[in-house]
Design an enzyme around this catalytic site. Structure first.
Site, short mmCIF file in Angstrom:
data_model
loop_
_atom_site.label_atom_id
_atom_site.label_comp_id
_atom_site.label_asym_id
_atom_site.label_seq_id
_atom_site.Cartn_x
_atom_site.Cartn_y
_atom_site.Cartn_z
N SER A 18 12.92 107.65 38.36
CA SER A 18 12.17 108.46 37.40
C SER A 18 10.88 109.01 37.99
O SER A 18 10.22 109.84 37.36
CB SER A 18 11.83 107.62 36.17
OG SER A 18 11.01 106.51 36.53
N HIS A 43 18.62 111.93 37.18
CA HIS A 43 17.73 111.14 36.32
C HIS A 43 18.21 111.13 34.88
O HIS A 43 18.15 112.14 34.18
CB HIS A 43 16.31 111.68 36.41
CG HIS A 43 15.32 110.89 35.63
ND1 HIS A 43 14.18 111.43 35.09
CD2 HIS A 43 15.31 109.57 35.29
CE1 HIS A 43 13.51 110.50 34.44
NE2 HIS A 43 14.16 109.36 34.55
#
Length: 501
Positions: A120, A141
């Site tokens: 992230s 992600h």
């Protein structure tokens, strides 16, 4: 382009098991690996339970659930992943650990296998640089919970091949999520865009303009977000949020637009993380947030004079008459009248001074965003409490609520909205993502009622520019400089979603 037939997911925690569940839904064989064998067993049992629950609800057929469960396998070692087409890593958030993992995987998997990281925050370019073939490395992600959050960021490194991006995009679409492309940059797309809300809310709090609960009420009731910024901080955990705020600000070389506040660090130092610690920006009784009551409106009505040349003069006069207050229609106000003004971008003090009004009786009303179920107003530095409460009585007489704050250029809602839109516009300006991807990513990933560029279109780019320019002039802070993307489209009178030709 063919979809991966065999997929490896490394990491059997909350994110890994959610990703594995999605991977199973594409019809692929999925191998789940973790350094803790018991974590793999727990994850497989959990995924099976989730799939059977979907079958019970009729979301998927029981035969499909059984097939997906049968396609999910434990991998005892990394060498069990030798024949996979795609590896998705969801391991510990540490660059050196991930680099070492990817280097080892390169010696095991085939030359055409894609290596994707669910990081992230870490640099995809730095991760790819550790590999012999960086062209097949990219970020993928997901957001928690992965099966429910319908957006995935596809993040190419500087070295990533376009075919890798295309294959990952097709994979995301195969399980029904929206794939958005984000160039490798601090916070990628969604976490970067989300800073527009939190950083300005912290600045408003730091400046003493409004308390936490009133800022949250304005964001919910005026801008239309599901949660206010401080509610959101308490939900995600201030320890996590503060680290992200600091990391993105540093990653963009201390760009003033992304500057956080010492208040965030202070909350962390106090251990007030939010719901998980029982105390944050709010107090909690179990899972229930304790929110202060709104101030009552019980003041007597008094004569009201309305700034005659403002765009909102007619609206404000109608409110005054409907509230039953006497309307002062003189060219200059009587000595006892409440004075209502409605600036755009300016504060109450500047407006009262420019108009030659008595600042002790002046209250400014947000007539741009504050005409709905919650109205925004602000006092000058010397407005007497009796006149503040008289304004409250007028503004709430029809059942609406009002947030009355201390003086601020732009009020609360316009400041936060302008910062949200300006941050998104500069993401577009930097070509981190396309306008369409920015809007979809924020709407799906952050739960906004519409994307930030669409919000800008809804409320008017020229008004947003006016608010930002006024704040930049008042504070002399480059934090409020207008993004070229926003200013040019405001000048041209076109949508903020208009791409470069």
């Amino acid at each position: 382009m063919s979809l991966p037939k065999t997929i490896a997911v490394i990491g059997a925690g909350v994110m890994g098991r959610g990703i594995a569940q999605l991977a199973c839904s594409t019809g692929a064989v999925v191998r789940l690996y973790d350094v803790r064998p018991d974590a793999i067993d727990d994850a497989i049992a959990f995924i099976g339970k989730m799939l059977l629950r979907q079958a019970e609800k009729g979301t998927i057929a029981r035969a499909d659930a059984d097939r997906q469960i049968a396609n999910l396998h434990a991998a005892a070692t990394l060498t069990d992943l030798a024949d996979v087409d795609l590896v998705i890593e969801a391991a510990r958030e540490d660059l050196a650990t991930k680099q070492q993992l990817f280097k080892e995987l390169e010696t095991i998997v085939g030359k055409d296998t894609i290596l994707a990281s669910n990081t992230s925050s870490l640099s995809i370019t730095a991760l790819a640089a550790a590999c012999a073939d960086p062209a097949r490395v990219a970020g993928l992600h997901f957001f928690n919970p992965a099966p429910l959050m319908k957006v995935v960021e596809v993040i190419p490194a500087v070295q990533t091949a376009e075919v890798t991006v295309a294959r990952l995009t097709d994979f995301v679409h195969a399980f029904g999520h929206r794939a958005v492309r984000a160039e490798d940059s601090p916070g990628f797309l969604i976490n970067h865009a989300g800073r527009g809300l939190g950083t300005e809310a912290l600045r408003i709090l730091q400046e003493g303009i409004a308390p936490v609960e009133e800022i949250d009420r304005v964001v919910r009731d005026v801008i239309g977000l599901k949660m206010g910024p401080f509610e959101l901080f308490d939900l995600t955990g201030m320890d996590v949020s503060s680290a992200v705020l600091t990391q993105i600000h540093a990653g963009f070389e201390q760009d003033p637009r992304l500057r956080s506040s010492h208040l965030a660090r202070r909350q962390v130092e106090a251990g007030r993380f939010g719901r998980k610690s029982g105390r944050g920006w709010y107090e909690y009784d179990g899972d229930k947030r304790i929110e202060p009551n709104e101030p009552p409106s019980n003041a007597d009505l008094r004569p009201v004079w309305v700034e005659p040349n403002a765009d909102a003069s007619s609206w404000l006069r109608t409110l005054v008459v409907a509230a039953g207050a006497p309307l002062d229609t003189g060219a200059t106000p009587d000595d006892a009248s409440l004075l209502l003004v409605s600036p755009l971008g300016q504060d109450a003090t500047v407006t009262a001074t420019a108009l030659g009004l008595d600042p002790t009786r002046t209250v400014a009303v947000d007539s741009w965003l504050g005409r709905g179920k919650r109205r925004g107003a602000m006092t000058t530095s010397v407005t007497r409490p009796a006149y503040r409460e008289a304004a409250r009585a007028v503004l709430t007489a029809d059942g609406s609520r009002v947030t009355i704050t201390h003086d601020s250029p732009g009020f609360v809602a316009p400041r936060i909205l302008a910062n949200i839109v300006n941050t998104a516009a500069d993401i577009a300006q930097q070509r981190i993502a396309t306008p369409a991807d920015i809007d979809d990513a924020v709407r799906l990933g952050l739960g906004y009622p519409m994307g930030p560029l669409s919000l800008g279109d809804k409320y008017g780019p020229t008004h947003i520019v006016a608010v930002l320019d006024a704040m930049a002039d008042f504070y002399g802070d480059p934090r409020y400089r207008v993004s070229p993307w926003l200013r040019r489209r405001a000048m041209l009178g076109v949508s903020l979603l208009t791409p470069e030709s």
